[in-house]
Design an enzyme around this catalytic site. Structure first.
Site, PDB file in Angstrom:
ATOM      1  N   GLY A  48      44.412  50.782  37.617  1.00  0.00           N
ATOM      2  CA  GLY A  48      43.923  51.203  38.927  1.00  0.00           C
ATOM      3  C   GLY A  48      43.625  52.674  39.077  1.00  0.00           C
ATOM      4  CD  GLU A  57      48.976  45.588  33.554  1.00  0.00           C
ATOM      5  OE1 GLU A  57      49.488  45.015  32.584  1.00  0.00           O
ATOM      6  OE2 GLU A  57      48.792  45.028  34.640  1.00  0.00           O
ATOM      7  NE  ARG A  67      32.829  49.264  39.168  1.00  0.00           N
ATOM      8  CZ  ARG A  67      32.672  50.286  39.973  1.00  0.00           C
ATOM      9  NH1 ARG A  67      31.639  51.087  39.850  1.00  0.00           N
ATOM     10  NH2 ARG A  67      33.551  50.533  40.910  1.00  0.00           N
ATOM     11  CB  CYS A 104      14.944  36.151  42.136  1.00  0.00           C
ATOM     12  SG  CYS A 104      13.648  36.065  40.902  1.00  0.00           S
ATOM     13  CD  GLU A 105      20.523  36.739  44.433  1.00  0.00           C
ATOM     14  OE1 GLU A 105      20.836  37.286  45.516  1.00  0.00           O
ATOM     15  OE2 GLU A 105      20.488  35.517  44.264  1.00  0.00           O
ATOM     16  N   GLY A 135      42.529  50.382  32.535  1.00  0.00           N
ATOM     17  CA  GLY A 135      41.291  50.035  31.843  1.00  0.00           C
ATOM     18  C   GLY A 135      40.207  51.062  32.160  1.00  0.00           C
ATOM     19  NE  ARG A 136      38.044  51.381  38.092  1.00  0.00           N
ATOM     20  CZ  ARG A 136      37.265  50.373  38.473  1.00  0.00           C
ATOM     21  NH1 ARG A 136      35.964  50.505  38.415  1.00  0.00           N
ATOM     22  NH2 ARG A 136      37.787  49.262  38.942  1.00  0.00           N
TER      23      ARG A 136
HETATM   24  C1  LIG Z   1      42.053  44.778  36.266  1.00  0.00           C
HETATM   25  C2  LIG Z   1      43.474  44.937  35.933  1.00  0.00           C
HETATM   26  C3  LIG Z   1      43.913  46.081  35.260  1.00  0.00           C
HETATM   27  C4  LIG Z   1      43.017  47.230  34.915  1.00  0.00           C
HETATM   28  O1  LIG Z   1      42.514  47.855  36.041  1.00  0.00           O
HETATM   29  P1  LIG Z   1      41.664  49.206  35.924  1.00  0.00           P
HETATM   30  O2  LIG Z   1      41.167  49.416  37.311  1.00  0.00           O
HETATM   31  O3  LIG Z   1      40.556  48.921  34.982  1.00  0.00           O
HETATM   32  O4  LIG Z   1      42.568  50.270  35.448  1.00  0.00           O
HETATM   33  C5  LIG Z   1      45.250  46.141  34.928  1.00  0.00           C
HETATM   34  N1  LIG Z   1      46.103  45.144  35.219  1.00  0.00           N
HETATM   35  C6  LIG Z   1      45.718  44.036  35.853  1.00  0.00           C
HETATM   36  C7  LIG Z   1      46.708  42.968  36.128  1.00  0.00           C
HETATM   37  C8  LIG Z   1      44.387  43.889  36.245  1.00  0.00           C
HETATM   38  O5  LIG Z   1      44.004  42.786  36.883  1.00  0.00           O
END
Ligand SMILES: *Cc1c(COP(=O)(O)O)cnc(C)c1O
Length: 420
Positions: free
Chosen positions: A230, A272, A310, A341-342, A274-275
């Site tokens: 997040g 955890e 996004r 087509c959106e 990602g982004r």
């Molecule tokens: C999507 C998600 C993440 C990663 O979120 P980011 O915004 O990409 O950091 C981590 N844990 C869970 C359970 C998620 O669903």
């Protein structure tokens, strides 16, 4: 306003296009490694810290291998994501399995790999017991409900489908213990794409307090707290990246304040994300096909929402650079579109850009997470290739573009013969 820089110039991309036609995603290995090191160094001050890369953000095995080399584990949420982890040689507690509405087969696979299983509901204890058996180590996902505010992408916790309530989570630890679990973790994820560091520190504080409560009410000592993902990234030029140091220091203070003071240390800290790990270091490269002037001015590109969802899905801002026109005056206003087509198939709405002509190459920034990964085939659109700009400046294709044959692979046209 911060300048959005690029790891390549127009000539480099023009050369790449000769071999790999647009559209494609390209990732910057050097920047991914530098950022991973900085992230792990800053958070390394926390007790037993581990970061598990959220595979869903960018499931390309080459990208994940880079992150593995830098020392990250993986966070998986489906069978194919577990399979990617396995094929890349992740083992046991290198893998966090944070799923929801989970099928039995996925628990079986996660158990086989020895992954850390993070349960999303109290009813999943029995479900797990029956499908895969109760492991020694078990984790529960906490949903604080009205106690916390969420944000736009993830929604309000009390309306979110994830996790267990406060009452349930205490009960869940007791049940898991009675069924033989011996080690316990705790997880939450209440915000997404958040740039305010204080949110993460507040989340840590909330979780540490919960760990104390769980200990008081059940006698269980929590072994790790997973603060989820997040962490946001500055999609807009006027936004600033978060300070890893600041979050880390704040979490450490909260830890000393709550965990150490209550003599519950050591508790390991996990994330955890990602982004923030890959998002800023991936770019969607697309060529302009048509310029159209009606009630508004439209730039039609050869990419679409199928390559980057996004903007269409969340109205999200993604910065756009017109290669070779980096310093030209932004004195035109365009909607930059794809060919779906959106009408929400737009990368930018009423955006100030330099004058654009057919053939121009556009770079859509911050496409390295939740970009290609969210691709889809609606309207017969094919997923694009992924390229890696290696640290030595060479380019490697790490996923080819889909072909028509891929698109039709699940259909049986021959069967139409006898179908009258
Ligand atoms: C999507 C998600 C993440 C990663 O979120 P980011 O915004 O990409 O950091 C981590 N844990 C869970 C359970 C998620 O669903």
């Amino acid at each position: 306003m911060a300048q959005k820089t690029l790891p390549f110039a127009k000539q480099k991309i023009s050369d790449i296009i000769k071999k790999y036609p647009t559209p494609f995603h390209i990732y910057d290995e050097k920047a991914i490694r530098q950022n991973a090191r900085s992230f792990l160094k800053s958070f390394g001050m926390l007790e037993g810290f581990r970061q598990f890369f959220a595979v869903k953000a960018n499931p390309n095995p080459y990208i994940i291998k880079i992150l593995k080399q830098e020392g990250m584990g993986v966070d998986c949420s489906s069978l194919p994501e577990l399979e990617i982890a396995e094929r890349l040689g992740f083992k046991g507690e290198d893998i966090m399995f944070s799923s929801n509405d989970t099928p039995a087969g996925e628990f079986v696979k996660a158990r086989k790999l020895g992954a850390i299983i993070n349960l999303d509901d109290i009813s999943h204890i029995d479900f797990l017991e029956q499908s895969a058996g109760i492991p020694d180590l078990i984790c529960f996902r906490y949903n604080p409900g009205l106690a916390r505010k969420g944000n736009d992408i993830i929604g309000k916790p009390e309306e979110a489908k994830y996790g267990l309530t406060r009452e349930q989570i205490i009960e869940a630890y007791k049940i898991a213990k009675s069924k033989g679990a011996k080690r316990f973790g705790m997880h939450t994820m209440v915000i997404s794409n958040e740039l305010n560091e204080d949110y993460f520190i507040e989340t840590a504080r909330m979780m540490f307090e919960l760990a104390v409560e769980v200990n008081r009410k059940t006698g269980i000592r929590i072994e790790f707290v997973n603060l989820g993902g997040g962490i946001g990234i500055p999609y807009k030029p006027e936004q600033e990246p978060v300070s890893y140091e600041r979050i880390s220091k704040g979490v450490k203070d909260a830890y000393n304040d709550i965990i150490v003071r209550n003599k519950l240390n050591p508790i390991r800290i996990f994330t955890e994300c990602g982004r923030v790990i890959t998002g800023p270091y991936g770019y969607l490269i697309t060529k302009v096909r048509h310029i159209k002037h009606i009630y508004r001015n439209y730039v039609g590109t050869d990419a679409s929402m199928a390559n980057l969802m996004r903007p269409g899905m969340y109205g999200a801002y993604h910065h756009i650079t017109v290669l070779g026109k980096e310093n030209a005056a932004k004195n035109h206003i365009y909607d930059v579109t794809g060919s779906l087509c959106e009408n929400n198939d737009k990368f930018a709405v009423q955006r100030k850009l330099p004058e654009i002509a057919p053939g121009d190459i556009l770079v859509i920034h911050e496409a390295g997470a939740h970009g290609h990964a969210m691709g889809f085939n609606y309207n017969g659109k094919l997923r694009s290739a992924e390229l890696l700009l290696r640290s030595d400046g060479t380019v490697k294709q790490i996923r080819r573009a889909e072909t028509m044959e891929d698109y039709f692979a699940t259909l049986d046209f021959k069967g139409l013969k006898g179908f009258d």
